[in-house]
Design a protein around this motif. Structure first.
Motif, PDB file in Angstrom:
ATOM      1  N   PRO A   1       8.223 -14.854  -3.388  1.00 12.52           N
ATOM      2  CA  PRO A   1       8.453 -13.464  -4.011  1.00 12.52           C
ATOM      3  C   PRO A   1       7.263 -13.441  -5.288  1.00 12.52           C
ATOM      4  O   PRO A   1       7.221 -14.335  -6.052  1.00 12.52           O
ATOM      5  N   ALA A   2       6.993 -12.163  -5.427  1.00  9.52           N
ATOM      6  CA  ALA A   2       6.127 -11.938  -6.469  1.00  9.52           C
ATOM      7  C   ALA A   2       6.160 -10.509  -6.775  1.00  9.52           C
ATOM      8  O   ALA A   2       6.449  -9.580  -5.919  1.00  9.52           O
ATOM      9  N   ASP A   3       6.110  -9.970  -8.094  1.00 10.59           N
ATOM     10  CA  ASP A   3       6.221  -8.808  -8.539  1.00 10.59           C
ATOM     11  C   ASP A   3       4.892  -7.951  -8.130  1.00 10.59           C
ATOM     12  O   ASP A   3       3.879  -8.718  -8.088  1.00 10.59           O
ATOM     13  N   PHE A   4       5.265  -6.741  -7.812  1.00 10.09           N
ATOM     14  CA  PHE A   4       3.828  -5.922  -7.611  1.00 10.09           C
ATOM     15  C   PHE A   4       4.040  -4.721  -8.269  1.00 10.09           C
ATOM     16  O   PHE A   4       5.210  -4.049  -8.695  1.00 10.09           O
ATOM     17  N   GLU A   5       3.073  -4.057  -8.572  1.00 11.62           N
ATOM     18  CA  GLU A   5       2.985  -2.633  -9.014  1.00 11.62           C
ATOM     19  C   GLU A   5       1.663  -1.982  -8.239  1.00 11.62           C
ATOM     20  O   GLU A   5       0.460  -2.518  -7.998  1.00 11.62           O
ATOM     21  N   SER A   6       1.804  -0.859  -7.525  1.00 12.62           N
ATOM     22  CA  SER A   6       0.839  -0.484  -6.497  1.00 12.62           C
ATOM     23  C   SER A   6       0.631   1.175  -6.785  1.00 12.62           C
ATOM     24  O   SER A   6       1.545   1.766  -7.272  1.00 12.62           O
ATOM     25  N   TRP A   7      -0.559   1.575  -6.559  1.00 11.81           N
ATOM     26  CA  TRP A   7      -1.059   3.004  -6.703  1.00 11.81           C
ATOM     27  C   TRP A   7      -1.654   3.628  -5.584  1.00 11.81           C
ATOM     28  O   TRP A   7      -2.130   2.788  -4.722  1.00 11.81           O
ATOM     29  N   GLY A   8      -1.152   4.859  -5.282  1.00 12.23           N
ATOM     30  CA  GLY A   8      -1.807   5.468  -4.066  1.00 12.23           C
ATOM     31  C   GLY A   8      -3.095   6.064  -4.478  1.00 12.23           C
ATOM     32  O   GLY A   8      -3.496   5.890  -5.600  1.00 12.23           O
ATOM     33  N   ARG A   9      -3.634   6.404  -3.511  1.00 15.70           N
ATOM     34  CA  ARG A   9      -5.105   7.008  -3.689  1.00 15.70           C
ATOM     35  C   ARG A   9      -5.187   8.467  -4.225  1.00 15.70           C
ATOM     36  O   ARG A   9      -6.183   8.862  -4.808  1.00 15.70           O
ATOM     37  N   GLY A  10      -4.006   9.093  -4.446  1.00 16.90           N
ATOM     38  CA  GLY A  10      -3.830  10.468  -4.765  1.00 16.90           C
ATOM     39  C   GLY A  10      -4.264  11.481  -3.949  1.00 16.90           C
ATOM     40  O   GLY A  10      -4.858  11.488  -2.744  1.00 16.90           O
ATOM     41  N   THR A  11      -3.439  12.620  -4.283  1.00 18.42           N
ATOM     42  CA  THR A  11      -3.351  14.013  -3.377  1.00 18.42           C
ATOM     43  C   THR A  11      -3.562  14.840  -4.422  1.00 18.42           C
ATOM     44  O   THR A  11      -3.117  15.240  -5.394  1.00 18.42           O
ATOM     45  N   GLN A  12      -4.659  16.022  -3.882  1.00 22.25           N
ATOM     46  CA  GLN A  12      -4.768  16.951  -4.705  1.00 22.25           C
ATOM     47  C   GLN A  12      -3.764  18.184  -4.615  1.00 22.25           C
ATOM     48  O   GLN A  12      -3.545  18.541  -3.601  1.00 22.25           O
ATOM     49  N   VAL A  13      -3.476  18.649  -5.693  1.00 22.12           N
ATOM     50  CA  VAL A  13      -2.692  19.904  -5.739  1.00 22.12           C
ATOM     51  C   VAL A  13      -3.224  21.029  -6.347  1.00 22.12           C
ATOM     52  O   VAL A  13      -3.567  20.713  -7.765  1.00 22.12           O
ATOM     53  N   THR A  14      -3.576  22.002  -6.007  1.00 22.25           N
ATOM     54  CA  THR A  14      -4.304  23.175  -6.629  1.00 22.25           C
ATOM     55  C   THR A  14      -3.578  24.384  -6.530  1.00 22.25           C
ATOM     56  O   THR A  14      -2.908  25.051  -5.710  1.00 22.25           O
ATOM     57  N   VAL A  15      -2.884  24.819  -7.871  1.00 21.51           N
ATOM     58  CA  VAL A  15      -2.200  25.979  -7.918  1.00 21.51           C
ATOM     59  C   VAL A  15      -3.110  27.291  -8.387  1.00 21.51           C
ATOM     60  O   VAL A  15      -3.604  27.196  -9.650  1.00 21.51           O
ATOM     61  N   SER A  16      -3.456  28.338  -7.743  1.00 21.45           N
ATOM     62  CA  SER A  16      -4.273  29.268  -7.940  1.00 21.45           C
ATOM     63  C   SER A  16      -4.252  30.377  -6.976  1.00 21.45           C
ATOM     64  O   SER A  16      -3.705  30.343  -5.967  1.00 21.45           O
ATOM     65  N   SER A  17      -4.446  31.572  -7.529  1.00 27.20           N
ATOM     66  CA  SER A  17      -4.298  32.784  -6.484  1.00 27.20           C
ATOM     67  C   SER A  17      -5.547  33.218  -6.056  1.00 27.20           C
ATOM     68  O   SER A  17      -5.924  34.379  -5.416  1.00 27.20           O
TER      69      SER A  17
ATOM     70  N   GLN B   1       0.935  -1.440   0.032  1.00 25.59           N
ATOM     71  CA  GLN B   1       0.058   0.175  -0.051  1.00 25.59           C
ATOM     72  C   GLN B   1       0.851   1.348  -0.092  1.00 25.59           C
ATOM     73  O   GLN B   1       2.101   1.329   0.620  1.00 25.59           O
ATOM     74  N   LEU B   2       0.356   2.199  -0.676  1.00 30.18           N
ATOM     75  CA  LEU B   2       1.067   3.603  -0.639  1.00 30.18           C
ATOM     76  C   LEU B   2       0.179   4.615  -0.085  1.00 30.18           C
ATOM     77  O   LEU B   2      -1.032   4.773  -0.493  1.00 30.18           O
ATOM     78  N   VAL B   3       1.110   5.448   0.743  1.00 28.77           N
ATOM     79  CA  VAL B   3       0.254   6.485   1.351  1.00 28.77           C
ATOM     80  C   VAL B   3       0.952   7.727   1.233  1.00 28.77           C
ATOM     81  O   VAL B   3       2.116   8.028   1.249  1.00 28.77           O
ATOM     82  N   GLU B   4       0.137   8.682   0.451  1.00 35.27           N
ATOM     83  CA  GLU B   4       0.483   9.877  -0.110  1.00 35.27           C
ATOM     84  C   GLU B   4       0.078  10.918   0.946  1.00 35.27           C
ATOM     85  O   GLU B   4      -0.696  10.996   1.697  1.00 35.27           O
ATOM     86  N   SER B   5       1.104  12.232   1.021  1.00 33.85           N
ATOM     87  CA  SER B   5       0.697  13.228   1.620  1.00 33.85           C
ATOM     88  C   SER B   5       1.390  14.408   1.246  1.00 33.85           C
ATOM     89  O   SER B   5       2.202  14.447   0.397  1.00 33.85           O
ATOM     90  N   GLY B   6       0.893  15.682   1.577  1.00 33.37           N
ATOM     91  CA  GLY B   6       1.819  16.978   1.076  1.00 33.37           C
ATOM     92  C   GLY B   6       0.793  17.777   0.071  1.00 33.37           C
ATOM     93  O   GLY B   6       1.347  18.816  -0.301  1.00 33.37           O
ATOM     94  N   GLY B   7      -0.301  17.450  -0.390  1.00 33.32           N
ATOM     95  CA  GLY B   7      -1.035  18.124  -1.478  1.00 33.32           C
ATOM     96  C   GLY B   7      -1.698  19.361  -0.779  1.00 33.32           C
ATOM     97  O   GLY B   7      -1.699  19.635   0.489  1.00 33.32           O
ATOM     98  N   GLY B   8      -2.086  20.349  -1.473  1.00 27.63           N
ATOM     99  CA  GLY B   8      -2.990  21.456  -0.959  1.00 27.63           C
ATOM    100  C   GLY B   8      -3.117  22.503  -2.024  1.00 27.63           C
ATOM    101  O   GLY B   8      -2.937  22.171  -3.157  1.00 27.63           O
TER     102      GLY B   8
END
Length: 123
Positions: free
Chosen positions: A107-123, A3-10
């Motif tokens: 052993p088994a190969d894997f490919e995993s994805w995180g759930r995503g984190t939103q990045v918004t660039v706006s004034s 499992q992948l856990v993302e953080s830091g968006g905003g």
């Protein structure tokens, strides 16, 4: 399963910076690549940056010179430092990892994805 856990968006103003983090958890034997992808509304998911276990990196042309990917192999963690952000960088950013895990007794190969984190660039 890894499992992948993302953080830091905003939300950030144009020209600002953000740092994304992604940690991988599970019965991981080795990770040979971790990367960041993004998907803006109405567009296909695209590669932003990828780092391989040996340290080599690749970037999308649109982020070269502004973004930097790095990793802490001991922590199975990848980072994306994003500087000089532009409105067109607005998207959901997804972490991806590929490698080998200890599956059901072997052993088994894997490919995993995180759930995503939103990045918004706006004034």
């Amino acid at each position: 399963q890894v499992q992948l856990v993302e953080s830091g968006g905003g939300l950030v103003q144009p020209g600002g910076s953000l740092r994304l983090s992604c940690a991988a958890y599970g019965s991981i034997l080795t990770i040979y690549a971790m990367g960041w992808y993004r998907q803006a509304p109405g567009k296909q998911r695209e590669l932003v940056a990828i780092i391989h276990s040996g340290g080599s990196t690749n970037y999308a042309d649109s982020v070269k010179g502004r973004f930097a990917i790095s990793s802490d192999n001991a922590k199975n963690t990848v980072y994306l430092q994003m500087n000089s952000l532009k409105p067109e960088d607005t998207a959901v950013y997804y972490c991806n990892a590929e490698g080998w895990e200890l599956g059901t007794g072997r052993p088994a190969d894997f490919e995993s994805w995180g759930r995503g984190t939103q990045v918004t660039v706006s004034s």
